[in-house]
Design an enzyme around this catalytic site. Structure first.
Site, PDB file in Angstrom:
ATOM      1  N   GLY A  80      -6.496   9.501 -40.873  1.00 54.95           N
ATOM      2  CA  GLY A  80      -6.871  10.810 -40.380  1.00 54.95           C
ATOM      3  C   GLY A  80      -5.699  11.709 -40.058  1.00 54.95           C
ATOM      4  O   GLY A  80      -5.133  12.365 -40.927  1.00 54.95           O
TER       5      GLY A  80
ATOM      6  N   CYS B 218     -19.015  12.794 -32.328  1.00 54.54           N
ATOM      7  CA  CYS B 218     -18.024  13.859 -32.176  1.00 54.54           C
ATOM      8  C   CYS B 218     -18.003  14.371 -30.731  1.00 54.54           C
ATOM      9  O   CYS B 218     -19.026  14.814 -30.219  1.00 54.54           O
ATOM     10  CB  CYS B 218     -18.333  15.015 -33.123  1.00 54.54           C
ATOM     11  SG  CYS B 218     -17.056  16.288 -33.132  1.00 54.54           S
TER      12      CYS B 218
ATOM     13  N   ASN C 112     -14.032   7.146 -33.646  1.00 54.79           N
ATOM     14  CA  ASN C 112     -13.845   8.587 -33.612  1.00 54.79           C
ATOM     15  C   ASN C 112     -12.866   8.871 -32.474  1.00 54.79           C
ATOM     16  O   ASN C 112     -12.345   7.952 -31.841  1.00 54.79           O
ATOM     17  CB  ASN C 112     -15.181   9.301 -33.394  1.00 54.79           C
ATOM     18  CG  ASN C 112     -15.188  10.713 -33.952  1.00 54.79           C
ATOM     19  OD1 ASN C 112     -14.163  11.378 -33.994  1.00 54.79           O
ATOM     20  ND2 ASN C 112     -16.355  11.172 -34.370  1.00 54.79           N
TER      21      ASN C 112
END
Length: 304
Positions: free
Chosen positions: A265, A130, A192
């Site tokens: 997402g 992240c 990510n």
């Protein structure tokens, strides 16, 4: 009938479509818009050992073909999840997977151990990637030694399917994936968000409170697709592809690049029913193409 079941180590998906952490809440929020039983799995929002307030506002911004966020893993901690959220979602007719993050290895281990005891959680996604928290997260995911240390430590206490989420903000993502595999990961998910930023030209100030944040949405798809292809050629464990998927065609491209399953997402914010539509679209594609099993698509890109 097209066979859609995907078998990963210790984890069986009824189809290859999952929802990505941080974009689908705990599943409850979307239950009025999509039949959760039509999905292969949902990955709930990032969960840490302790309560986190997240970053100051503003922490989201639109960009061309995407969005930036620096939410900072806001959540009420793993104990709150176990006591309050888990009883409400444990009987969903799909795989409920918990995204686990931490500021240090001990936090990752403690949170993973608590979730390991939950009968109806078949897997965790280890978030070592992240880019919008001050500690932990991407700090572990950008070096082979870092990802190996945290993955190995969690593997010792977590006994179900261990998925490790990889950062694209690295020089060689295949090396990072190999390090996760060597440390005990059962699968890797990627990508990510990419590290990005936006500036308000009128005020001359950054749009986000943290200056930088994670870039997601359709704009990152070409990068994500390339990285999934590279990683799938390097590792023997399954690869879960995500990054800019907003249609069945996008999802199929990721399967052809080598992904065994995919996650949706940012597109959930645009169309809350997109995940079920993608699952249906994959089946329709297979029927048109004469493909009897979705697994036949995995790594099926024709080169030359």
């Amino acid at each position: 009938m097209v066979k859609t079941e995907i078998k990963l180590k210790g984890l069986t998906l009824k189809n290859p479509v999952m929802t990505a952490s941080g974009t689908f809440g705990y599943g409850e929020e979307y239950a009025d818009f999509v039949d959760l039983s039509e999905l292969g799995g949902i990955i709930v929002k990032g969960t840490t050992l302790h309560h986190r307030e997240g970053n100051p506002y503003p922490r989201m911004a639109e960009t061309p073909m995407g969005m930036l966020n620096c939410v900072g893993l806001q959540n009420k901690g793993v104990d709150y999840f176990i006591e309050t959220i888990y009883p409400r979602i444990r009987h969903f007719d799909t795989n409920v997977i918990v995204n686990v993050s931490g500021s240090n290895i001990d936090d990752y281990v403690a949170a993973a151990a608590k979730i390991d005891a939950l009968d109806d959680i078949p897997a965790i996604e280890l978030n070592v990637s992240c880019p919008n928290v001050k500690q932990g997260g991407m700090a572990f995911g950008v070096t082979c030694s870092g990802i190996e240390q945290v993955t190995k430590a969690v593997r010792e206490v977590y006994h179900k399917h261990l998925m490790v989420k990889l950062s694209p903000n690295v020089t060689n993502i295949a090396e990072i994936a190999l390090a996760a595999e060597a440390a005990g990961a059962d699968s890797v998910s990627l990508i990510n968000t990419l590290l990005g930023m936006a500036i308000d030209a009128e005020t001359r100030k950054p749009v986000l409170s943290m200056v930088t944040g994670g870039l997601s949405g359709a704009c990152v798809k070409p990068v994500a697709l390339r990285m999934v292809w590279q990683v799938s050629k390097a590792v023997k464990i399954p690869v879960i592809g995500l990054g800019g998927i907003s249609s069945a065609t996008d999802a199929i491209e990721f399967l052809l690049a080598g992904a065994s399953a995919i996650q949706i997402g940012t597109a959930n914010f645009i169309d809350p029913a997109i995940s079920a539509k993608v699952a249906k679209g994959i089946v329709e594609y297979c029927e048109r193409q004469g493909v009897g099993d979705v697994n036949e698509l995995v790594g099926g890109m024709i080169v030359g």
